[in-house]
Design an enzyme around this catalytic site. Structure first.
Site, mmCIF file in Angstrom:
data_model
loop_
_atom_site.group_PDB
_atom_site.id
_atom_site.type_symbol
_atom_site.label_atom_id
_atom_site.label_comp_id
_atom_site.label_asym_id
_atom_site.label_seq_id
_atom_site.Cartn_x
_atom_site.Cartn_y
_atom_site.Cartn_z
ATOM 1 N N LYS A 96 0.838 -1.199 0.000
ATOM 2 C CA LYS A 96 0.000 0.000 0.000
ATOM 3 C C LYS A 96 0.874 1.250 0.000
ATOM 4 C CE LYS A 96 -4.058 -1.668 2.510
ATOM 5 N NZ LYS A 96 -4.994 -1.483 1.380
ATOM 6 N N ARG A 99 -10.579 -11.124 1.520
ATOM 7 C CA ARG A 99 -11.434 -12.155 0.910
ATOM 8 C C ARG A 99 -10.780 -13.531 0.973
ATOM 9 N NH1 ARG A 99 -11.395 -8.816 -4.592
ATOM 10 N NH2 ARG A 99 -11.164 -7.172 -3.040
HETATM 11 N N1 BES Z 1 -8.208 -3.414 3.991
HETATM 12 C C1 BES Z 1 -8.295 -3.007 2.656
HETATM 13 C C2 BES Z 1 -9.527 -2.166 2.373
HETATM 14 C C3 BES Z 1 -9.570 -0.834 3.058
HETATM 15 C C4 BES Z 1 -9.064 0.278 2.429
HETATM 16 C C5 BES Z 1 -10.180 -0.696 4.270
HETATM 17 C C6 BES Z 1 -9.143 1.502 3.034
HETATM 18 C C7 BES Z 1 -10.263 0.522 4.875
HETATM 19 C C8 BES Z 1 -9.757 1.629 4.258
HETATM 20 C C9 BES Z 1 -8.347 -4.211 1.731
HETATM 21 O O1 BES Z 1 -7.633 -5.302 2.154
HETATM 22 C C10 BES Z 1 -7.782 -3.780 0.429
HETATM 23 O O2 BES Z 1 -6.641 -3.468 0.404
HETATM 24 N N2 BES Z 1 -8.582 -3.792 -0.633
HETATM 25 C C11 BES Z 1 -8.138 -3.395 -1.914
HETATM 26 C C12 BES Z 1 -8.709 -4.367 -2.907
HETATM 27 C C13 BES Z 1 -8.154 -4.184 -4.284
HETATM 28 C C14 BES Z 1 -6.715 -4.700 -4.332
HETATM 29 C C15 BES Z 1 -9.000 -4.947 -5.255
HETATM 30 C C16 BES Z 1 -8.669 -2.007 -2.199
HETATM 31 O O3 BES Z 1 -9.816 -1.735 -1.878
HETATM 32 O O4 BES Z 1 -7.904 -1.192 -2.689
HETATM 33 MN MN MN Z 2 -5.597 -5.166 1.631
#
Ligand code: BES
Ligand code: MN
Ligand code: ZN
Length: 482
Positions: free
Chosen positions: A264, A338
């Site tokens: 991230k 997921r």
């Molecule tokens: N934990 C994150 C989602 C998230 C983002 C929660 C910001 C709270 C605040 C999740 O694991 C994630 O990283 N999701 C990705 C999915 C993508 C790679 C398809 C996302 O939403 O960017």
């Molecule tokens: Mn994630």
């Protein structure tokens, strides 16, 4: 904090501050109730206060009254009053009085009751708003309230309601504390210990360790933990208040989400300690349900792990065989939630559940779509979807249904595996739920995405900034209405 209900007249009770709610432009209610205050009330209404929603005024009392201050709060126009507004007023009164150093406060409940609203709405707002997280502060010099007393003409039937509000609010505090705790102190192991602390005669707790999980073939879940030295903990809690098929609630429990090799951005990454907010909510719900001895059967599952980068971390491109035998191609190691949830969902089918609910901070897209105003919901059972919507309105943790269009499948097609774990950012709120659906269906299942609502950067009326504890009140309401 002491909470009590007393059948006493406002004029006979002594405290630091007495809270009087008012309808806009109407002070008739208190004329008879507290004649000694009548003059002052008239004066305040001529000057600074008209009873508009959220308006307040504080007056000091003369010697012949038993309270030092009276705190006026406005409910607004009679026809516009709602339960939620009363919660917000409860928060406003409690926080304002705490901040000026009042310790023992009381609320005159008659007017609110006469309008047909339970005074527990007010109490709930007060309790939820007074939360503070100060585990890491050397000293806490801020003020605290010692007691809240409800002055009421009938106290009998209210006692049970008050007990419920108190227990559920404590569960929200408990959940918020877990979420606010940083990931170095709230590891999967620590989460398992905390879950075990909930054990009692009705709750049993089992923790599946890495070797157990390997034997079971939970490779999808385990793939997420491979980048971390912290061992994964698959935490199962079972509360049996009745011999019926259980409702399973699965909470996403990533104690820290760095994104893994699909790292991230650094900006805001510190907040990814809240990626276990779903799991924390599940613990909060079980705590409240068991303390109130509800006649229900609930299984809570927290597939806990960190999502870090290490030399054994799962790579984009890796293919993993999930617990149910499906192969998953990893496109993004940041789509880890997921991966953990599908193994938990498939595992939970052994309980023959009447419903599986997962609650998860699953997608950034959820937060982009709704900000912190709504939980996104998808599911394959109309009956329960509608019930969750009603609970959302009851407790004002509102839920908005999103579609499970079959076309989402296209996004998840892999050339070489049965499915891929990410269809990219476009449409990811829906495709992430569809991914879960592919594993959950045909079992009755509901998905709740709380990515936008689990954390607030700014204070809300009864949610101080930081962890909101969302999901506890929603699922408690849903379960207690079953
Ligand atoms: N934990 C994150 C989602 C998230 C983002 C929660 C910001 C709270 C605040 C999740 O694991 C994630 O990283 N999701 C990705 C999915 C993508 C790679 C398809 C996302 O939403 O960017
Ligand atoms: Mn994630
Ligand atoms: Zn995540």
């Amino acid at each position: 904090m002491q909470i009590s209900i007393i059948e006493k007249k406002e004029s006979d009770f002594s405290c630091d501050a007495l809270i009087l709610p008012f309808i806009e432009n109407d002070f008739s209610y208190y004329d008879n109730l507290i004649p000694t205050l009548s003059k002052q009330i008239h004066k305040v209404f001529q000057k600074e206060f008209s009873g508009k929603f959220n308006q307040t005024a504080l007056i000091s009392c003369s010697e012949d009254l038993k309270y030092d201050r009276v705190f006026f709060v406005g409910l607004g126009k009679k026809e516009d009053i709602t339960s939620e507004k009363i919660r917000q007023i409860g928060a406003k009164a409690a926080c304002s009085l705490r901040d000026i150093g009042m310790k023992d406060i009381a609320i005159s409940s008659g007017l609110i009751s006469s309008l047909g609203f339970p005074i527990t709405n007010f109490l709930e707002g007060s309790l939820l708003s007074l939360y503070k997280y100060n585990r890491y502060k050397k000293e806490d010099n801020s003020n605290n309230i010692n007691s809240i007393t409800i002055l009421s003409i009938f106290s009998k039937n209210l006692e049970d309601e008050i007990k419920k509000i108190k227990i559920v609010s404590e569960a929200v505090y408990f959940t918020r504390d877990l979420i606010n705790t940083p990931a170095n102190d709230l590891t999967p192991s620590e989460l398992a210990e905390i879950a075990k602390s909930l054990k009692n005669e009705h709750i049993s707790v089992t923790v599946l360790e890495k070797p157990d999980l390997e034997k079971l073939g939970m490779n999808s879940y385990l793939s997420v933990s491979k980048g971390s030295d912290e061992p994964p903990k698959f935490i199962i809690l079972e509360y049996k208040g009745k011999e019926i098929p259980p409702v399973v609630i699965i909470g996403k429990s990533i104690t820290f989400d760095s994104g893994g090799i699909s790292l991230k951005p650094a900006d805001g990454m510190e907040k990814m300690k809240y990626d276990m907010a779903g799991g924390a909510a599940v613990l909060g719900v079980l705590k409240a349900v068991s303390e109130l001895n509800l006649p229900v059967h609930i299984v809570g599952i927290l597939p806990a792990t960190e999502n870090l980068i290490g030399s054994s971390a799962t790579r984009p491109g890796d293919i993993i065989r999930a617990y149910n035998g499906k192969t998953i191609e990893i496109i993004s190691t940041d789509a880890e939630g997921r991966m953990t949830l599908v193994d938990a969902i498939c595992y939970s089918k052994k309980y023959n559940p009447s419903l599986i609910i997962d609650i998860a901070t699953l997608t950034g897209a959820c937060s982009i779509a709704f900000g912190n105003t709504a939980i996104a919901m998808m599911g394959n059972t109309r009956e329960f979807i509608e019930k969750i919507k009603i609970s959302g309105l009851n407790v004002y943790e509102r839920v908005w249904e999103m579609p499970l269009f079959e076309e989402a499948k296209e996004y998840l097609k892999s050339d070489i595996a049965d499915i891929k774990n990410s269809g990219g950012k476009s449409g990811s709120l829906c495709s992430s739920a569809y991914f879960l659906y592919e594993f959950a269906n045909p079992a009755p299942w509901i998905h709740l995405d709380i990515a936008g609502t689990a954390w607030n950067d700014k204070d809300k009326p009864y949610i101080p900034k930081g962890a909101s504890g969302i999901g506890v009140r929603l699922l408690f309401d849903f379960i207690s209405n079953l």
